[in-house]
Write an enzyme that holds these catalytic residues in place. Structure first.
Site, PDB file in Angstrom:
ATOM      1  N   GLU A   1      -3.098 -20.838 -33.591  1.00 52.87           N
ATOM      2  CA  GLU A   1      -3.019 -21.366 -34.938  1.00 52.87           C
ATOM      3  C   GLU A   1      -3.255 -20.300 -36.002  1.00 52.87           C
ATOM      4  OE1 GLU A   1      -5.622 -24.606 -35.672  1.00 52.87           O
ATOM      5  OE2 GLU A   1      -4.663 -25.047 -37.589  1.00 52.87           O
ATOM      6  N   ASP A   2      -4.247 -19.448 -35.780  1.00 50.66           N
ATOM      7  CA  ASP A   2      -4.655 -18.515 -36.834  1.00 50.66           C
ATOM      8  C   ASP A   2      -4.099 -17.104 -36.682  1.00 50.66           C
ATOM      9  OD1 ASP A   2      -6.069 -20.628 -37.773  1.00 50.66           O
ATOM     10  OD2 ASP A   2      -8.028 -19.933 -37.079  1.00 50.66           O
TER      11      ASP A   2
END
Ligand code: MN
Length: 728
Positions: free
Chosen positions: A88-89
């Protein structure tokens, strides 16, 4: 032993060597190299990123991993904890994780990324929906949820670094979704901790006041705990029970809940302490209970036996409240150390006892889901959510991507009827995820189902045993009923025509005159087809119908008697064939017997859901008893036969329950109301006063089956002043 309260505090200086050491402590054979590789991968991916606290980002995944280690999860979960934010990051591709760490870890990380994208609704009505979304994610691999809970735990632990607005939002979401989830999975250590953190950020005034109160009399309280623990410990010793006794203040959140539910302030709350006795086995649990109850005065109605009847999340323990040594109420939990571990870590404890493959984990989730298969309506579901978060159904995909939600345990047949009745009645099978499955296959969340139909297919009675949804059941019953009517109509018309022919008459001729209308009126039916149906079903004897037709009855001759007899034989043959296929009037199915007289044993009065046995009585057919009834135990083996409950039979069964209460004005009407509100009919009630200011009531209620009875009993048991409820 695992008796120590788990501490999930943020650890600032945790490094990979310490993680490895903790993992090795309970998994000596764990793949150290892979764990280190996971750490290095995460550290490199998050390089340069910072937490709101200003710390390097890697501190977060490391703490998440540490929580998973405290819950003693497997290595895949721990590595997934380290990697949970990289997709996600950090724009890492799932394929890369799969290449480096294998399919399982990659799938857990992908699952976590999906959850983070779910838009949770905050309004109360949508809790059920939110939870169901989580369940879909969980059904794939329970470890996804375990890592998510650990992630949320650390975020809550470090919530002071984000804006107040964000604090409130995250805390509310935690209270709405993650706390109930932890509770449903039985992870009480995580649940208690999250609840207190939620209180701290949602109601800081309450939280800090409670914290102050609890710490104010700290030394006094601690010495009270010490004294009480040692008194209880000595009592146990005296009777030769070896065990461990502990005491501590309750979680703030549970004190807060008590204050709200009783409408009292902290000072008026006496039972803010919780004591726990841990012993080696179940026998010692009950023995300890006896010792405690004979040493201290127990508070009536506060004893709960979750060992005999575990909570749905597998929690087991004895609970009781007694008047403690300083005349204060104290709550005591008694359990084995194994039960204690299950209570603290819930599903996580399963990983410890047996090595389970991911297939097995799915089974476990299903078991969990199955407890709640009775929950169908949305309001009922929401109630359950509020109580202890129960789970309702499975999510099924059509080949075109539509989602349908069905009751847990639903089959392809249920799915077919949920699309359209025509699809249902023509269903011959289904392909699930591209593979052929039998009609009774149990669908799982995420299955894609393609229904196969045939023009010549028709429903059979056996389908009623396969389907789980009420829609499918109703549609099949309607269809069978329609078929039966058509069959009866056909048989009736045939017989009637044959009868007319005996008198040299025909239907066409009859219809021309007024005789037919008179007969229809006499039999109170609106048209000739209905007359046929009743003749076919045996409700009207053809002889009687003929006698109501004036122009025929005057032609009646002696010689016709024999012909009528022939007609009767013919009719009986047809009729018995029809009848055989429709035995939905019997509550019980007897193997190899069609229409036999079945009666319920008066001694034990079985209801659907009870294990049963048939018992051949002399001259009175078959009597049904509960399998553990004394009458069955005493009877000869060769007079017993196997029987089963008939699912198609939906009548209510009367059963008696006895309720013992403290004598309070209006208690009878309160209980009656409670039963009525549960949709249960009360046939009769008997009330009696007992010595010691107690009352005894016997209610005769009508229930569908055993589970409905259990629900009724549980509802009454939860009432104030009720001491005990038993089936009699
Ligand atoms: Mn995270």
């Amino acid at each position: 032993m695992f008796s120590q309260h788990l501490d999930f505090s943020h650890e600032r200086d945790l490094n990979i060597d310490e993680l490895v050491r903790r993992v090795k402590a309970y998994m000596p054979d764990a793949d150290e190299a892979l764990l280190k590789k996971g750490y290095i991968f995460a550290e490199r991916s998050h390089l340069g990123q910072k937490r709101s606290s200003g710390e390097p980002y890697i501190v977060h995944p490391v703490n998440v991993a540490a929580t998973l280690i405290k819950l003693r999860l497997d290595l895949d979960s721990i590595i997934s904890g380290l990697l949970h934010d990289v997709v996600e990051d950090c724009e890492v591709e799932p394929e890369e994780i799969e290449k480096e760490f294998g399919t399982d870890i990659a799938q857990i990380v992908v699952g976590l990324t999906k959850i983070s994208k779910i838009k949770f609704k905050t309004r109360e009505e949508n809790q059920a929906e939110n939870f169901r979304k989580m369940v879909v994610a969980m059904a794939k691999d329970l470890r996804v949820i375990m890592v998510k809970l650990a992630d949320r735990m650390h975020n809550m632990r470090t919530l002071q670094y984000v804006s107040e607005e964000k604090q409130k939002k995250i805390a509310q979401e935690t209270l709405d979704i993650y706390v109930p989830l932890a509770s449903r999975l039985g992870i009480n250590s995580v649940k208690g901790e999250l609840e207190d953190l939620c209180l701290r950020f949602l109601h800081p005034d309450v939280y800090y006041r409670l914290a102050e109160k609890v710490s104010m009399k700290k030394s006094e309280r601690e010495s009270y705990i010490r004294d009480t623990v040692s008194i209880m410990y000595e009592k146990l010793q005296e009777y030769g029970v070896k065990g461990e006794v502990m005491g501590r203040p309750k979680h703030f959140f549970s004190i807060y809940k008590k204050m709200i539910s009783r409408g009292v302030d902290f000072e008026q709350l006496h039972d803010v302490l919780a004591f726990r006795i841990m012993v080696g086995n179940i026998t010692e649990c009950y023995k300890s209970l006896g010792i405690i109850h004979s040493s201290f005065i127990p508070i009536p109605g506060r004893f709960k036996d979750y060992i005999a009847i575990p909570k749905v999340n597998n929690y087991q323990s004895l609970h009781t409240t007694v008047i403690g040594p300083k005349a204060e109420r104290i709550e005591i939990q008694i359990r084995t150390s194994e039960m204690d571990e299950v209570a603290e870590t819930g599903v996580a404890a399963h990983w410890k006892y047996k090595e389970v493959k991911s297939e097995k984990k799915l089974d476990w989730v299903e078991e969990l889901l199955e407890f709640n298969r009775n929950v169908t309506s949305n309001t009922e579901f929401l109630d359950a959510v509020k109580n202890d978060l129960d789970i309702g159904g499975v999510f099924i995909f059509t080949p075109t991507g539509d989602v349908k939600e069905l009751k847990y345990g639903a089959t392809p047949l249920d799915f077919a009827f949920s699309i359209h009745t025509e699809v249902g009645v023509k269903c011959i099978g289904a392909k699930v995820n591209g593979k052929m499955v039998p009609l009774k296959y149990r669908l799982k969340s995420g299955d894609t189902v393609e229904v196969l139909t045939s023009k010549t297919q028709t429903p059979s009675k056996d389908w009623l045993k396969i389907v789980k949804t009420s829609r499918a059941k109703t549609k099949i019953k309607q269809w069978l009923l329609k078929v039966e009517r058509e069959k009866n109509q056909e048989v009736g018309e045939d017989i009637f025509e044959k009868a007319l022919r005996i008198y040299g008459y025909s239907i066409g001729r009859l219809k021309k005159g007024t005789d037919l209308d008179k007969a229809l009126r006499d039999f109170n039916v609106s048209n000739i087809d209905e007359l046929y149906i009743h003749i076919g079903s045996g409700k009207f004897a053809v002889k009687d119908v003929i006698s109501k037709i004036p122009s025929l009855s005057k032609n009646l001759e002696e010689s016709d008697d024999k012909k009528i007899e022939e007609l009767d034989t013919y009719y009986n043959k047809l009729h018995s064939r029809v009848k055989k296929s429709a035995n939905k009037d019997n509550a019980v199915l007897v193997e190899g017997a069609g229409d036999v007289l079945v009666r319920m044993g008066r001694c034990c009065n079985p209801i659907p859901g009870d294990p049963i046995l048939g018992f051949i009585t002399r001259g009175r057919g078959i009597t049904i008893h509960k399998a553990d009834c004394n009458r069955v135990q005493e009877s000869e083996m060769n007079r017993q036969l196997e029987v089963e409950w008939n699912d198609a039979f939906t009548f209510k069964h009367p059963v008696n329950i006895r309720v013992i209460t403290h004598d309070r004005p209006g208690i009878l009407s309160h209980i009656s109301k409670k039963i009525g509100n549960a949709g249960i009919n009360i046939r009769s009630a008997i009330a009696k006063s007992l010595p010691d200011q107690k009352g005894s009531f016997i209610f005769e209620v009508e229930v569908k089956d055993f589970s409905e009875l259990l629900k009724t009993i549980a509802a009454i048991e939860s009432m104030e002043y009720v001491i005990g409820v038993t089936r009699v």
